[in-house]
Design a protein around this motif. Structure first.
Motif, PDB file in Angstrom:
ATOM      1  N   ALA A 179       0.645  12.708   5.040  1.00 45.34           N
ATOM      2  CA  ALA A 179       0.499  11.890   6.246  1.00 45.34           C
ATOM      3  C   ALA A 179       1.629  12.073   7.250  1.00 45.34           C
ATOM      4  O   ALA A 179       1.465  11.768   8.433  1.00 45.34           O
ATOM      5  CB  ALA A 179       0.408  10.410   5.850  1.00 45.34           C
ATOM      6  N   HIS A 180       2.779  12.561   6.789  1.00 40.26           N
ATOM      7  CA  HIS A 180       3.941  12.743   7.669  1.00 40.26           C
ATOM      8  C   HIS A 180       4.558  14.109   7.396  1.00 40.26           C
ATOM      9  O   HIS A 180       5.750  14.227   7.167  1.00 40.26           O
ATOM     10  CB  HIS A 180       4.971  11.623   7.436  1.00 40.26           C
ATOM     11  N   HIS A 182       2.257  11.324  -0.602  1.00 40.82           N
ATOM     12  CA  HIS A 182       1.690  10.711   0.600  1.00 40.82           C
ATOM     13  C   HIS A 182       2.434  11.164   1.846  1.00 40.82           C
ATOM     14  O   HIS A 182       1.806  11.496   2.871  1.00 40.82           O
ATOM     15  CB  HIS A 182       1.740   9.191   0.479  1.00 40.82           C
ATOM     16  N   GLY A 206       5.347   4.812   2.204  1.00 42.64           N
ATOM     17  CA  GLY A 206       5.654   5.980   3.017  1.00 42.64           C
ATOM     18  C   GLY A 206       6.269   5.602   4.347  1.00 42.64           C
ATOM     19  O   GLY A 206       7.217   6.242   4.818  1.00 42.64           O
ATOM     20  N   GLY A 207       5.735   4.544   4.965  1.00 43.36           N
ATOM     21  CA  GLY A 207       6.276   4.083   6.239  1.00 43.36           C
ATOM     22  C   GLY A 207       7.717   3.644   6.132  1.00 43.36           C
ATOM     23  O   GLY A 207       8.502   3.816   7.080  1.00 43.36           O
ATOM     24  N   THR A 267      -4.187   3.760  -5.080  1.00 43.89           N
ATOM     25  CA  THR A 267      -3.874   5.078  -4.521  1.00 43.89           C
ATOM     26  C   THR A 267      -4.475   6.210  -5.347  1.00 43.89           C
ATOM     27  O   THR A 267      -4.238   6.313  -6.557  1.00 43.89           O
ATOM     28  CB  THR A 267      -2.341   5.279  -4.434  1.00 43.89           C
ATOM     29  N   THR A 275       4.728   8.458  -3.621  1.00 37.97           N
ATOM     30  CA  THR A 275       5.176   8.262  -2.235  1.00 37.97           C
ATOM     31  C   THR A 275       5.461   9.595  -1.573  1.00 37.97           C
ATOM     32  O   THR A 275       5.085   9.828  -0.414  1.00 37.97           O
ATOM     33  CB  THR A 275       6.425   7.364  -2.195  1.00 37.97           C
ATOM     34  N   GLU A 310       0.739   3.452   2.162  1.00 32.73           N
ATOM     35  CA  GLU A 310       1.150   3.608   3.565  1.00 32.73           C
ATOM     36  C   GLU A 310       2.407   2.792   3.841  1.00 32.73           C
ATOM     37  O   GLU A 310       3.283   3.226   4.606  1.00 32.73           O
ATOM     38  CB  GLU A 310       0.022   3.175   4.496  1.00 32.73           C
ATOM     39  N   ASP A 311       2.522   1.621   3.212  1.00 31.83           N
ATOM     40  CA  ASP A 311       3.744   0.820   3.354  1.00 31.83           C
ATOM     41  C   ASP A 311       4.951   1.573   2.797  1.00 31.83           C
ATOM     42  O   ASP A 311       6.004   1.649   3.444  1.00 31.83           O
ATOM     43  CB  ASP A 311       3.611  -0.511   2.607  1.00 31.83           C
ATOM     44  N   THR A 365       0.843  -1.191   0.000  1.00 29.08           N
ATOM     45  CA  THR A 365       0.000   0.000   0.000  1.00 29.08           C
ATOM     46  C   THR A 365       0.876   1.238   0.000  1.00 29.08           C
ATOM     47  O   THR A 365       2.074   1.173   0.296  1.00 29.08           O
ATOM     48  CB  THR A 365      -0.910   0.045   1.243  1.00 29.08           C
TER      49      THR A 365
END
Length: 250
Positions: free
Chosen positions: A99-100, A95, A66-67, A183, A92, A63-64, A61
């Protein structure tokens, strides 16, 4: 999980993180590294499922992805960084900036969009490489990465990019295709607060310049630059691309 990465330049300087496109690895940024390292601490990494990074079970995902960048920054002890991404690397970056946002100083996204392609197309490609391997898509993908004229004049670039794509793990590639299938950041990028530059390419078919320009128009204060190239513009129009990066990040 910490993705494979390489650092160049003085760690005391501001950090620039470079995020690669689907089917490539950190070597994609070779045309920019030396110039960036004169002013910045440069961190290149292989996106999960690519290069020398781990290939966890998919699907992945956004989120993966970006994480993984956040985990890498934590691993390196870096609180904030400029983020530069091309194609899915640009997705990425968007995102991350949503998100961050506390981890992103300036954002540069190239040859990308807030939504790239259609789910059916990506899932069909994932199924193809899962069944037949990377060779099943190599020629069709690489011919979109450079304009025909540039490819004919620079066969060494075609070979290099093809070898990079063929070296990609089919499992990782297919799992990453699901990121593109799922996405859609078109509404959320209006919340980006980091100064943002979008670089479009005149001959880009997968993400036409109008789609890249739309990012700059959606992000408050966003800027747009355009270069003459196809989808992998940092390779085809390396000088102009690097100049745009340095002008913006400086």
């Amino acid at each position: 999980m910490i993705v494979h990465h390489e650092t160049t330049g003085d760690p005391a300087r501001p950090t620039v993180v470079l995020s690669n496109s689907l089917g490539t690895d950190l070597a994609l940024w070779a045309p920019q590294v030396a110039a960036l390292a004169e002013r910045f601490h440069v961190v290149r990494y292989d996106s999960r499922g690519h290069g020398r990074s781990p290939v966890p079970a998919g699907p992945y995902t956004i989120e993966d992805l970006g994480g993984d960048v956040v985990a890498l920054l934590d691993h390196l002890g870096i609180e904030r960084a400029h983020v530069v991404g091309i194609s899915i690397g640009g997705l990425t970056g968007q995102h991350l900036a949503v998100a961050h946002r506390d981890r992103v100083d300036r954002l540069v996204v190239a040859d990308t969009a807030a939504k790239i392609g259609e789910p059916k197309t990506w899932r069909e490609r994932a199924a193809l490489v899962t069944r037949d391997g990377m060779s099943a898509v190599a020629s069709g993908v690489v011919e979109r990465w450079l304009t025909p004229e540039h490819a004919a004049a620079h066969p060494e670039k075609v070979r290099w990019l093809t070898e990079m794509l063929l070296a990609t793990d089919p499992t990782g590639y297919a799992a990453t295709c699901e990121v593109l299938a799922t996405t859609d950041l078109r509404e959320s990028i209006a919340g980006i607060t980091a100064p943002t530059l979008a670089i479009g390419a005149t001959g880009d078919v997968p993400t036409p310049p109008s789609a890249t320009r739309a990012i700059a128009e959606a992000v408050p204060g966003g800027q747009y630059r355009e270069v003459d190239a196809a989808h992998i513009s940092n390779v085809e129009a390396a000088e102009d691309f690097t100049s745009a990066l340095l002008d913006f990040l400086a």
